[in-house]
Design a protein around this motif. Structure first.
Motif, PDB file in Angstrom:
ATOM      1  N   CYS A 148       4.986   0.124 -12.444  1.00 24.38           N
ATOM      2  CA  CYS A 148       4.608   0.641 -11.127  1.00 24.38           C
ATOM      3  C   CYS A 148       5.870   1.009 -10.366  1.00 24.38           C
ATOM      4  CB  CYS A 148       3.812  -0.401 -10.340  1.00 24.38           C
ATOM      5  SG  CYS A 148       3.341   0.159  -8.680  1.00 24.38           S
ATOM      6  N   TYR A 153      -3.568   3.719  -1.951  1.00 23.98           N
ATOM      7  CA  TYR A 153      -3.830   2.650  -2.908  1.00 23.98           C
ATOM      8  C   TYR A 153      -3.208   1.357  -2.389  1.00 23.98           C
ATOM      9  CZ  TYR A 153      -5.100   6.343  -6.211  1.00 23.98           C
ATOM     10  OH  TYR A 153      -5.693   7.431  -6.816  1.00 23.98           O
ATOM     11  N   SER A 159      -9.165  -2.334 -10.239  1.00 25.26           N
ATOM     12  CA  SER A 159      -8.717  -3.200 -11.318  1.00 25.26           C
ATOM     13  C   SER A 159      -8.499  -4.601 -10.771  1.00 25.26           C
ATOM     14  CB  SER A 159      -7.421  -2.657 -11.925  1.00 25.26           C
ATOM     15  OG  SER A 159      -6.896  -3.549 -12.893  1.00 25.26           O
ATOM     16  N   CYS A 160      -8.824  -5.592 -11.568  1.00 23.08           N
ATOM     17  CA  CYS A 160      -8.599  -6.989 -11.175  1.00 23.08           C
ATOM     18  C   CYS A 160      -8.364  -7.794 -12.448  1.00 23.08           C
ATOM     19  CB  CYS A 160      -9.802  -7.538 -10.405  1.00 23.08           C
ATOM     20  SG  CYS A 160      -9.595  -9.245  -9.853  1.00 23.08           S
ATOM     21  N   SER A 183       0.839  -1.201   0.000  1.00 19.92           N
ATOM     22  CA  SER A 183       0.000   0.000   0.000  1.00 19.92           C
ATOM     23  C   SER A 183       0.868   1.242   0.000  1.00 19.92           C
ATOM     24  CB  SER A 183      -0.961   0.029   1.179  1.00 19.92           C
ATOM     25  OG  SER A 183      -0.539  -0.665   2.260  1.00 19.92           O
ATOM     26  N   PHE A 223      -4.018  -0.645 -14.816  1.00 16.78           N
ATOM     27  CA  PHE A 223      -4.053  -0.238 -13.411  1.00 16.78           C
ATOM     28  C   PHE A 223      -3.782   1.262 -13.348  1.00 16.78           C
ATOM     29  CE2 PHE A 223       0.282  -1.508 -14.283  1.00 16.78           C
ATOM     30  CZ  PHE A 223       1.096  -0.652 -13.555  1.00 16.78           C
ATOM     31  N   HIS A 257       2.413  -6.969 -12.146  1.00 18.57           N
ATOM     32  CA  HIS A 257       1.339  -6.095 -12.624  1.00 18.57           C
ATOM     33  C   HIS A 257       1.006  -6.432 -14.073  1.00 18.57           C
ATOM     34  CE1 HIS A 257       3.453  -3.985  -9.418  1.00 18.57           C
ATOM     35  NE2 HIS A 257       2.421  -3.185  -9.250  1.00 18.57           N
ATOM     36  N   CYS A 305       5.755  -0.402  -6.131  1.00 17.67           N
ATOM     37  CA  CYS A 305       5.918  -1.781  -5.672  1.00 17.67           C
ATOM     38  C   CYS A 305       7.304  -2.325  -6.018  1.00 17.67           C
ATOM     39  CB  CYS A 305       4.846  -2.684  -6.296  1.00 17.67           C
ATOM     40  SG  CYS A 305       3.160  -2.215  -5.886  1.00 17.67           S
ATOM     41  N   GLU A 318      -6.126  -4.058  -7.702  1.00 15.23           N
ATOM     42  CA  GLU A 318      -5.790  -2.707  -7.241  1.00 15.23           C
ATOM     43  C   GLU A 318      -7.009  -2.109  -6.538  1.00 15.23           C
ATOM     44  OE1 GLU A 318      -3.614   1.086  -9.240  1.00 15.23           O
ATOM     45  OE2 GLU A 318      -5.532   0.513 -10.164  1.00 15.23           O
ATOM     46  N   GLY A 371       0.459   4.272  -9.054  1.00 16.70           N
ATOM     47  CA  GLY A 371       1.815   3.758  -9.005  1.00 16.70           C
ATOM     48  C   GLY A 371       2.673   4.180 -10.178  1.00 16.70           C
ATOM     49  N   PHE A 431      -3.740 -10.083 -10.107  1.00 15.18           N
ATOM     50  CA  PHE A 431      -3.384  -8.733  -9.657  1.00 15.18           C
ATOM     51  C   PHE A 431      -4.676  -7.980  -9.366  1.00 15.18           C
ATOM     52  CE2 PHE A 431      -3.253  -4.230 -10.727  1.00 15.18           C
ATOM     53  CZ  PHE A 431      -2.242  -3.780  -9.891  1.00 15.18           C
ATOM     54  N   HIS A 476      -1.914  -2.493  -3.958  1.00 15.11           N
ATOM     55  CA  HIS A 476      -1.715  -3.479  -5.013  1.00 15.11           C
ATOM     56  C   HIS A 476      -1.482  -4.828  -4.352  1.00 15.11           C
ATOM     57  CE1 HIS A 476      -0.287  -0.411  -8.310  1.00 15.11           C
ATOM     58  NE2 HIS A 476      -1.547  -0.252  -7.955  1.00 15.11           N
TER      59      HIS A 476
END
Length: 305
Positions: free
Chosen positions: A271, A202, A243-244, A188, A285, A280, A274, A225, A288, A223, A204
């Motif tokens: 991103c 956010y 997002s998924c 996060s 997404f 990702h 992360c 978000e 990030g 993944f 991930h």
């Protein structure tokens, strides 16, 4: 475990997961609250015959369920309909050390634990000598670490379930639906889209799901978000899925732990919040992408224990 029935005949219902692979549940208890209210053990609590709030289940005895009612926490054995324990759960402006500091009656504020003797005994030794004070502090430290880990896993599971519901939204057959297989990573971070806006948090995450298809059991990396933003109705903050995606071989790891020039990367595909372990999708997404990220030190990547 759930509260069921009607307003006139409320009930508490408990189910047992007998086959995790097939997601098969078996009804274990179905108790009318009036049967509990009629028992003399409930009368001794001096609580009203009011439908309580479900608080939790005993960690070692699934027959014992805990409820909140009128500021008190009490346990009921659903096999005997008797109240096992009753204590004050919260009381505003209370100085009593035995009163739990709980702001409202909700299962969100209670985790039930079955602590091992090593954490409940103050006879631990330090450098060969018994030091009750040091042992007590160590016990508290161990407990807080375990609590923090369990709370993090609980939040992780909530987010994973939201994402899995999204993945299953168009699948009708239960046997074809995705189900959580393994926790993997959670990161996060805070991000401001521009100077005028307030930062938003956010998250991930990566996790694995299983799905049965044509006599085969398939394992996929996912993944997801989320964004956590203040609501307008005064209820606080909540996570919203942005997002998924099920990841294929075409995915990118985060670049926060690499010496990368932002100009060398297509910002919408990478991103910068992360680490490289977090995978990702190549697109799709929303957060990030800024090269300078404020990553929360208290929310480092969490691996499945």
């Amino acid at each position: 475990m759930e509260m069921a029935g009607s307003a006139r005949v409320p009930r508490v219902v408990a189910w047992t997961l007998v086959d995790p692979e097939a997601c098969l549940w078996e009804l274990h208890y179905d108790v009318k609250l009036r049967e509990i209210w009629a028992d003399e053990s409930y009368e001794r609590t001096e609580l009203p015959m009011k439908t309580p709030v479900l608080a939790g289940v005993h960690p070692a005895d699934p027959a014992v369920v805990y409820f909140f009612n009128m500021g008190k926490l009490f346990g009921v054995n659903l096999g005997t309909n008797k109240v096992d324990q009753c204590s004050v759960a919260f009381q505003h402006a209370s100085t009593d050390p035995m009163v739990l500091d709980i702001d409202e009656e909700s299962s969100r504020f209670l985790l039930t634990w079955d602590l091992p003797p090593s954490l409940t005994s103050s006879s631990a030794q330090t450098n060969g000598e018994r030091t009750p004070r040091t042992a007590a502090l160590n016990m508290l430290s161990y407990f807080m670490n375990a609590y923090t880990c369990a709370f993090g896993n609980s939040e992780y599971d909530v987010l994973a379930r939201i994402a899995i519901v999204h993945l299953n939204r168009k699948l009708k057959k239960r046997e074809n639906k995705f189900r959580l297989s393994e926790r993997h990573l959670l990161c996060s971070f805070d991000e401001k889209k521009d100077r005028a806006s307030s930062p938003k948090r956010y998250a991930h995450m990566n996790f694995y799901v299983l799905r049965d298809s044509k006599a085969k059991r398939l394992r996929h990396l996912v993944f997801a978000e989320f964004v956590k933003a203040d609501t307008d109705d005064g209820t606080g903050c909540s996570w919203t899925l942005l997002s998924c995606k099920i990841l294929t071989k075409n995915n990118n790891g985060g670049v926060s732990d690499t010496n990368v020039d932002a100009g060398q990367k297509t910002k919408r595909s990478w991103c910068f919040a992360c680490d490289s372990e977090m995978k990702h999708p190549t697109n799709g997404f929303f957060a990030g992408h800024l090269h300078c990220q404020l990553r929360l030190p208290s929310d480092r990547d969490q691996h499945d224990p």
